[in-house]
Design a protein around this motif. Sequence first.
Motif, PDB file in Angstrom:
ATOM      1  N   VAL A 195       0.848  -1.198   0.000  1.00 40.38           N
ATOM      2  CA  VAL A 195       0.000   0.000   0.000  1.00 40.38           C
ATOM      3  C   VAL A 195       0.884   1.250   0.000  1.00 40.38           C
ATOM      4  CG1 VAL A 195      -1.980  -1.074   1.112  1.00 40.38           C
ATOM      5  CG2 VAL A 195      -0.187  -0.082   2.522  1.00 40.38           C
ATOM      6  N   ARG A 196       0.365   2.336  -0.552  1.00 40.55           N
ATOM      7  CA  ARG A 196       1.115   3.594  -0.620  1.00 40.55           C
ATOM      8  C   ARG A 196       0.825   4.397   0.637  1.00 40.55           C
ATOM      9  NH1 ARG A 196       0.677   8.899  -3.166  1.00 40.55           N
ATOM     10  NH2 ARG A 196       2.720   9.465  -4.010  1.00 40.55           N
ATOM     11  N   LEU A 197       1.854   4.625   1.439  1.00 36.28           N
ATOM     12  CA  LEU A 197       1.737   5.378   2.688  1.00 36.28           C
ATOM     13  C   LEU A 197       2.599   6.622   2.587  1.00 36.28           C
ATOM     14  CD1 LEU A 197       2.021   2.302   5.055  1.00 36.28           C
ATOM     15  CD2 LEU A 197      -0.063   3.575   4.531  1.00 36.28           C
ATOM     16  N   LEU A 198       2.074   7.746   3.087  1.00 41.09           N
ATOM     17  CA  LEU A 198       2.761   9.033   2.952  1.00 41.09           C
ATOM     18  C   LEU A 198       3.231   9.560   4.290  1.00 41.09           C
ATOM     19  CD1 LEU A 198       0.255  10.766   0.491  1.00 41.09           C
ATOM     20  CD2 LEU A 198       2.351   9.519  -0.088  1.00 41.09           C
ATOM     21  N   CYS A 199       4.290  10.339   4.252  1.00 44.66           N
ATOM     22  CA  CYS A 199       4.786  11.034   5.443  1.00 44.66           C
ATOM     23  C   CYS A 199       3.674  11.967   5.937  1.00 44.66           C
ATOM     24  CB  CYS A 199       6.033  11.830   5.086  1.00 44.66           C
ATOM     25  SG  CYS A 199       6.733  12.762   6.470  1.00 44.66           S
TER      26      CYS A 199
ATOM     27  N   SER B 135      12.320   9.079   3.150  1.00 49.44           N
ATOM     28  CA  SER B 135      13.674   9.345   2.638  1.00 49.44           C
ATOM     29  C   SER B 135      13.933  10.831   2.414  1.00 49.44           C
ATOM     30  CB  SER B 135      13.907   8.571   1.333  1.00 49.44           C
ATOM     31  OG  SER B 135      12.941   8.944   0.377  1.00 49.44           O
ATOM     32  N   LYS B 136      12.875  11.647   2.442  1.00 55.37           N
ATOM     33  CA  LYS B 136      13.033  13.083   2.202  1.00 55.37           C
ATOM     34  C   LYS B 136      13.319  13.845   3.502  1.00 55.37           C
ATOM     35  CE  LYS B 136      10.701  17.000  -0.007  1.00 55.37           C
ATOM     36  NZ  LYS B 136       9.463  17.456  -0.676  1.00 55.37           N
ATOM     37  N   CYS B 137      12.439  13.682   4.506  1.00 56.64           N
ATOM     38  CA  CYS B 137      12.636  14.422   5.769  1.00 56.64           C
ATOM     39  C   CYS B 137      13.234  13.547   6.869  1.00 56.64           C
ATOM     40  CB  CYS B 137      11.318  15.034   6.249  1.00 56.64           C
ATOM     41  SG  CYS B 137      10.083  13.832   6.773  1.00 56.64           S
ATOM     42  N   HIS B 138      13.457  12.250   6.576  1.00 56.43           N
ATOM     43  CA  HIS B 138      14.111  11.298   7.482  1.00 56.43           C
ATOM     44  C   HIS B 138      13.330  11.033   8.770  1.00 56.43           C
ATOM     45  CE1 HIS B 138      17.507  11.440   4.798  1.00 56.43           C
ATOM     46  NE2 HIS B 138      17.564  12.762   4.922  1.00 56.43           N
ATOM     47  N   ARG B 139      12.033  11.297   8.753  1.00 58.00           N
ATOM     48  CA  ARG B 139      11.203  10.932   9.895  1.00 58.00           C
ATOM     49  C   ARG B 139      10.878   9.446   9.810  1.00 58.00           C
ATOM     50  NH1 ARG B 139       6.317  14.959  11.040  1.00 58.00           N
ATOM     51  NH2 ARG B 139       6.239  13.584  12.836  1.00 58.00           N
ATOM     52  N   SER B 140      10.643   8.826  10.967  1.00 58.32           N
ATOM     53  CA  SER B 140      10.277   7.406  10.978  1.00 58.32           C
ATOM     54  C   SER B 140       8.962   7.229  11.726  1.00 58.32           C
ATOM     55  CB  SER B 140      11.386   6.567  11.619  1.00 58.32           C
ATOM     56  OG  SER B 140      11.571   6.928  12.966  1.00 58.32           O
ATOM     57  N   TYR B 141       8.217   6.222  11.325  1.00 58.52           N
ATOM     58  CA  TYR B 141       6.912   5.920  11.901  1.00 58.52           C
ATOM     59  C   TYR B 141       6.814   4.422  12.158  1.00 58.52           C
ATOM     60  CZ  TYR B 141       5.787  10.393   9.662  1.00 58.52           C
ATOM     61  OH  TYR B 141       5.786  11.695   9.247  1.00 58.52           O
ATOM     62  N   LEU B 142       5.932   4.057  13.058  1.00 57.26           N
ATOM     63  CA  LEU B 142       5.596   2.654  13.249  1.00 57.26           C
ATOM     64  C   LEU B 142       4.270   2.391  12.548  1.00 57.26           C
ATOM     65  CD1 LEU B 142       6.540   2.108  16.995  1.00 57.26           C
ATOM     66  CD2 LEU B 142       7.888   1.612  14.960  1.00 57.26           C
ATOM     67  N   SER B 143       4.132   1.233  11.937  1.00 59.27           N
ATOM     68  CA  SER B 143       2.933   0.928  11.155  1.00 59.27           C
ATOM     69  C   SER B 143       1.663   0.867  11.988  1.00 59.27           C
ATOM     70  CB  SER B 143       3.112  -0.404  10.414  1.00 59.27           C
ATOM     71  OG  SER B 143       4.060  -0.256   9.395  1.00 59.27           O
ATOM     72  N   TRP B 144       1.791   0.726  13.313  1.00 61.55           N
ATOM     73  CA  TRP B 144       0.588   0.687  14.153  1.00 61.55           C
ATOM     74  C   TRP B 144       0.193   2.077  14.656  1.00 61.55           C
ATOM     75  CZ3 TRP B 144       3.708  -3.029  17.652  1.00 61.55           C
ATOM     76  CH2 TRP B 144       4.544  -2.316  18.504  1.00 61.55           C
ATOM     77  N   ASN B 145       0.940   3.113  14.273  1.00 61.65           N
ATOM     78  CA  ASN B 145       0.570   4.478  14.664  1.00 61.65           C
ATOM     79  C   ASN B 145      -0.752   4.889  14.018  1.00 61.65           C
ATOM     80  OD1 ASN B 145       2.914   4.597  16.096  1.00 61.65           O
ATOM     81  ND2 ASN B 145       3.878   6.200  14.873  1.00 61.65           N
ATOM     82  N   ARG B 146      -1.524   5.693  14.734  1.00 54.47           N
ATOM     83  CA  ARG B 146      -2.836   6.121  14.248  1.00 54.47           C
ATOM     84  C   ARG B 146      -2.746   6.831  12.892  1.00 54.47           C
ATOM     85  NH1 ARG B 146      -5.347  10.806  14.755  1.00 54.47           N
ATOM     86  NH2 ARG B 146      -3.814  11.561  16.254  1.00 54.47           N
TER      87      ARG B 146
END
Length: 200
Positions: free
Chosen positions: A66-70, A108-119
């Motif tokens: 699936v396509r997920l966005l920052c 890859s642009k702003c180098h932020r990271s997320y967890l897939s279970w985040n709201r």
Amino acid sequence: MPEEDHQWVSTALFRVCAKGKLELQDHLQLWYFPPQPSLIYHKAPTSARFFAHSLLLWMPYRLWKVRLLCTDQACKHPLSSGGLHRQVRQVLDIDRFYNLVTETLICSKCHRSYLSWNREILEQLDMAHRSEFRVTLTRRYACDIRVIRLLREQGLGNGPVRLIGQLKENHSEEWMKRVARYAKECAAFISKSCLLPPTF
């Protein structure tokens, strides 16, 4: 992750690559279930097969592409997978606990990271994929949707206290069933005379 799950989960999820390092298997799935105890034991059984937990592998990017966005309004760049997150959550179910593992998503642009279970990530999924995530998470605890559904059925004499009692009873019955099966298999080896009796 509980110790009894280490061996079977590592075998189910990982393989050894050409360089000798562990990498994720190619064909992953949403749910994994531990191997069940054998019907007959010819050598002393280990407790892992009797007390292992199921695993929910929550990796929407890897599983469904699936396509997920920052979520940063100034960025909105597509996210890519950064591999499995190190934290494993224990999820309360009706009669047992199970493990929940997720992936780290990286912009890859702003180098932020997320967890897939985040709201913020879950809200980007369509209803069909979103409904596969049946866990309610808080900072410290995790609860399966089936337990939440029991809370909806509140009425006379059917409140949270009664639900807690029912969950304790369900967990105790399931635990005792597994203990009885393990003890029965161990007893056969304790009664055998040998030079070095096994320890359980």
